[in-house]
Design a protein around this motif. Structure first.
Motif, PDB file in Angstrom:
ATOM      1  N   LYS A 177       0.797  -1.214   0.000  1.00 35.14           N
ATOM      2  CA  LYS A 177       0.000   0.000   0.000  1.00 35.14           C
ATOM      3  C   LYS A 177       0.845   1.287   0.000  1.00 35.14           C
ATOM      4  CE  LYS A 177      -4.038   2.189   2.100  1.00 35.14           C
ATOM      5  NZ  LYS A 177      -3.472   3.553   2.055  1.00 35.14           N
ATOM      6  N   PRO A 178       1.917   1.416   0.793  1.00 36.20           N
ATOM      7  CA  PRO A 178       2.688   2.669   0.737  1.00 36.20           C
ATOM      8  C   PRO A 178       3.235   2.974  -0.656  1.00 36.20           C
ATOM      9  CG  PRO A 178       3.257   1.427   2.696  1.00 36.20           C
ATOM     10  CD  PRO A 178       2.411   0.524   1.857  1.00 36.20           C
ATOM     11  N   HIS A 179       3.633   1.938  -1.388  1.00 30.94           N
ATOM     12  CA  HIS A 179       4.115   2.145  -2.757  1.00 30.94           C
ATOM     13  C   HIS A 179       2.973   2.613  -3.657  1.00 30.94           C
ATOM     14  CE1 HIS A 179       6.077   1.440  -6.616  1.00 30.94           C
ATOM     15  NE2 HIS A 179       5.067   0.665  -6.952  1.00 30.94           N
ATOM     16  N   ASP A 181       0.284   4.121  -2.740  1.00 31.41           N
ATOM     17  CA  ASP A 181      -0.063   5.490  -2.337  1.00 31.41           C
ATOM     18  C   ASP A 181       0.891   6.498  -2.968  1.00 31.41           C
ATOM     19  OD1 ASP A 181      -2.149   4.555  -0.807  1.00 31.41           O
ATOM     20  OD2 ASP A 181      -1.063   4.644   1.095  1.00 31.41           O
ATOM     21  N   ILE A 184      -0.153   7.007  -6.539  1.00 34.92           N
ATOM     22  CA  ILE A 184      -1.337   7.874  -6.584  1.00 34.92           C
ATOM     23  C   ILE A 184      -0.930   9.337  -6.412  1.00 34.92           C
ATOM     24  CG2 ILE A 184      -3.478   8.471  -5.389  1.00 34.92           C
ATOM     25  CD1 ILE A 184      -3.733   5.459  -4.687  1.00 34.92           C
ATOM     26  N   ALA A 185      -0.029   9.586  -5.460  1.00 33.76           N
ATOM     27  CA  ALA A 185       0.422  10.960  -5.203  1.00 33.76           C
ATOM     28  C   ALA A 185       1.171  11.529  -6.397  1.00 33.76           C
ATOM     29  CB  ALA A 185       1.307  10.991  -3.961  1.00 33.76           C
ATOM     30  N   LEU A 395      -6.489   2.484  -9.144  1.00 32.44           N
ATOM     31  CA  LEU A 395      -5.780   3.446  -8.309  1.00 32.44           C
ATOM     32  C   LEU A 395      -6.300   4.865  -8.478  1.00 32.44           C
ATOM     33  CD1 LEU A 395      -2.016   2.360  -8.538  1.00 32.44           C
ATOM     34  CD2 LEU A 395      -3.586   2.073  -6.611  1.00 32.44           C
TER      35      LEU A 395
END
Length: 462
Positions: A177-179, A181, A184-185, A395
Motif C-alpha cells: 500500500k505505501p508504494h 499510495d 497515486i500521489a 488506483l
C-alpha cells in the motif's frame, strides 16, 4: 516537434544538473550511421573515441572489493576525461564494486573483457535524487545506476559486464500500500501540473525502483558490446534523446518491469544485433503518460530494431502503454524469438503489441514489422489492446478522456510454430484502428481463430 536542446530543456526541469554536461568544446569526432527503413529515416550520429585518451580507473585509486574507493575513482576519471575534451574511462578486468555512475559529455565508459561493475543495492547509494521519470511521469527519484543528463557524445562500450545486485530491489518488486499510495500521489502531481522539482519520490516506503541505465535528454549516444545482468527496473532507457545506437548488447534481466530497451520520447534510435533474455518486453517504445506527456509534447519517432534475438520476454516489441506524446515510424526487422532456459516462467505473448487506454491520447502510426520467426507464442503476431490499465484502473480515475489514434500497422513475412492467432485487434469504439495490413504471416499451429478483430477499418490479410 524536433528534439532540439532548447525544447528538451523546456520540456522538463531545466535545471540543476545542466552544468554537469553543458560544456560544449570543439566538435567531437563522430561516425554517421545510415539506416534503411520504410520511412524517411535520418542518419544517426554517434561519437568516435578511437583517438581519445584513456583514463584507467586504477590510476584514480580504484580497488577491487572496495566500493567507496572504486566509486570515487570512477567519478574522478569521468571528470578528468570530460575536462580533457574527450576520453575513455577504462574499467580493467576484475570485479569492481560501485555505487551510482554519472556520465558527462564526451566520455566513453569502457569495460574491458573480463571486467564487471557490480552495483550496490543500497538505496542510499543512489542519492541525492535526480530528475528522472517513473512509467512516463517525471519526478525526482533515486539515481539510475548509470546516468547521463543533458549530455552529448556519451558511450558505454567494451565486452565487460554491468551487474545489479538485487538484494533490496527485489523486495521492492512487491507493491504494498505505501508504494501504491506514492504512485497515486505522483499521478496527482502530474495531473495538477506540480513542478517536477517538487515531485520528490525518493522517500522511505515509496520504493520507486531506479532504472539501470538512463540517458536523459542526451544527444549522440552509443552503447556497444556490453552485457547487462539483472536490473531494479527498466534496463536501458533513452529518455528524450536524439541519435542513439545500441548494438551487440546482451541483456539478461528477469525481475519485475525488466524491459530490455525503452526508447521514450526519443528520435533516431537504432537497436541492432542484440540478445534479450527478459522478464518483460524485449523492446518497449514509449512516449510519456497523460498530462505530463501532453505538456512535454515530444513524440517518439524513427526507431529501428533489427537482427536481434529474444530468448525470453513478454513481447518482442511493445508500443506503449505510455504513448501520450505519440509514436511514429517504427521498423522491427529480421528478429527471432527462441525459447530460453526460463521459458516456462516467461512466455512470449505477442510479436508486435500496441497497448493504450482511454486516458492516453497521443497517436501510433507507421509501424512496420517484417522477417520475423518465432517458436511458440501465447498471443498473436499482431495484437492491439485499447483498454490496458494494469493497476492504474483502480488506483486513480480517468481525469480526462483522450483516445489514441492508431493507423498504418504493417506486418510482413512472419513464421511462427504455434500461436493463439495471427491478428487480434480490440479497437476503441469511438476511434477505430485504421489501415492494418498482414502479408505472408503464417503459423504452423493456431489455437484459436486466425483473426479476431473489433473496431478496425481498412484491414487486409494475404
Amino acid at each position: 516537434m524536433a528534439l532540439t536542446r532548447r525544447t528538451l530543456v523546456q520540456a522538463g526541469i531545466g535545471a540543476p544538473l545542466l552544468a554537469a554536461c553543458a560544456h560544449r568544446p570543439t566538435p567531437h569526432p563522430a561516425r554517421h550511421v545510415r539506416v534503411e527503413a520504410p520511412f524517411d529515416m535520418p542518419g544517426i550520429t554517434v561519437p568516435d573515441f578511437a583517438a581519445s585518451r584513456h583514463f584507467p580507473i586504477t590510476d584514480f585509486g580504484a580497488l577491487p572489493d572496495n566500493q567507496a574507493r572504486t566509486s570515487a575513482a570512477i567519478a574522478r576519471a569521468i571528470d578528468a576525461a570530460h575536462a580533457a575534451g574527450s576520453g575513455v574511462v577504462v574499467v580493467p578486468p576484475g570485479m569492481w564494486l560501485t555505487g551510482k555512475i554519472h556520465l558527462k559529455s564526451n566520455v566513453n565508459l569502457h569495460l574491458a573483457r573480463g571486467a564487471t561493475l557490480l552495483f550496490s543495492s543500497t538505496p542510499a547509494d543512489y542519492l541525492p535524487a535526480v530528475p528522472t521519470s517513473w512509467e512516463g511521469i517525471e519526478c525526482y527519484n533515486y539515481s539510475p545506476l548509470v546516468y547521463a543528463y543533458d549530455c552529448e557524445n556519451v558511450a558505454i562500450t567494451g565486452e565487460g559486464r554491468l551487474k545489479a545486485r538485487l538484494d533490496v530491489w527485489q523486495l521492492w518488486y512487491a507493491r504494498p500500500k505505501p508504494h501504491l499510495d506514492a504512485l497515486i500521489a505522483l499521478n496527482a502531481m502530474a495531473v495538477k501540473g506540480v513542478p517536477v522539482v517538487e515531485r520528490q519520490m525518493a522517500y522511505a516506503g515509496a520504493d520507486l525502483r531506479p532504472h539501470f541505465v538512463q540517458f536523459n535528454r542526451c544527444r549522440n549516444v552509443l552503447v556497444e558490446d556490453i552485457s547487462i545482468d539483472d536490473s531494479p527496473f527498466w534496463v536501458l532507457h533513452p529518455l528524450m534523446c536524439r541519435d542513439v545506437v545500441i548494438r551487440r548488447v546482451k541483456v539478461r534481466a528477469h525481475g519485475h518491469n525488466n524491459d530490455g530497451v525503452d526508447p521514450e520520447m526519443s528520435e533516431n534510435v537504432l537497436i541492432e544485433d542484440c540478445v534479450f533474455d527478459q522478464g518483460d518486453d524485449a523492446i518497449a517504445i514509449k512516449a510519456g503518460r497523460d498530462q505530463d506527456a501532453w505538456r512535454i509534447g515530444v513524440p517518439c519517432r524513427n526507431i529501428v530494431m533489427r537482427r536481434c534475438r529474444i530468448r525470453n520476454g513478454h513481447q518482442l516489441a511493445a508500443i506503449g502503454s505510455e504513448l501520450s506524446a505519440g509514436i511514429e515510424n517504427v521498423f522491427i526487422d529480421d528478429c527471432h524469438f527462441e525459447r530460453g532456459e526460463v521459458a516456462a516462467k516467461t512466455a512470449l505473448m505477442n510479436l508486435l503489441f500496441v497497448k493504450t487506454n482511454e486516458r492516453r491520447g497521443g497517436f501510433v502510426r507507421n509501424i512496420f514489422m517484417s522477417n520475423i520467426t518465432a517458436t511458440r507464442i501465447a498471443g498473436a503476431a499482431l495484437s492491439v489492446e485499447t483498454d490496458v490499465l494494469y493497476q492504474w484502473r483502480h488506483l486513480v480515475p480517468t481525469y480526462e478522456r483522450r483516445l489514441t489514434a492508431i493507423r498504418n500497422l504493417n506486418v510482413r513475412n512472419v513464421a511462427v510454430d504455434e500461436a493463439r492467432s495471427l491478428c487480434a485487434i480490440s479497437g476503441a469504439a469511438g476511434m477505430p484502428v485504421r489501415k492494418v495490413s498482414l502479408r505472408n504471416v503464417r503459423a504452423g499451429k493456431l489455437l484459436g481463430a486466425p483473426v479476431t478483430n473489433s473496431n478496425v477499418e481498412g484491414f487486409s490479410i494475404a
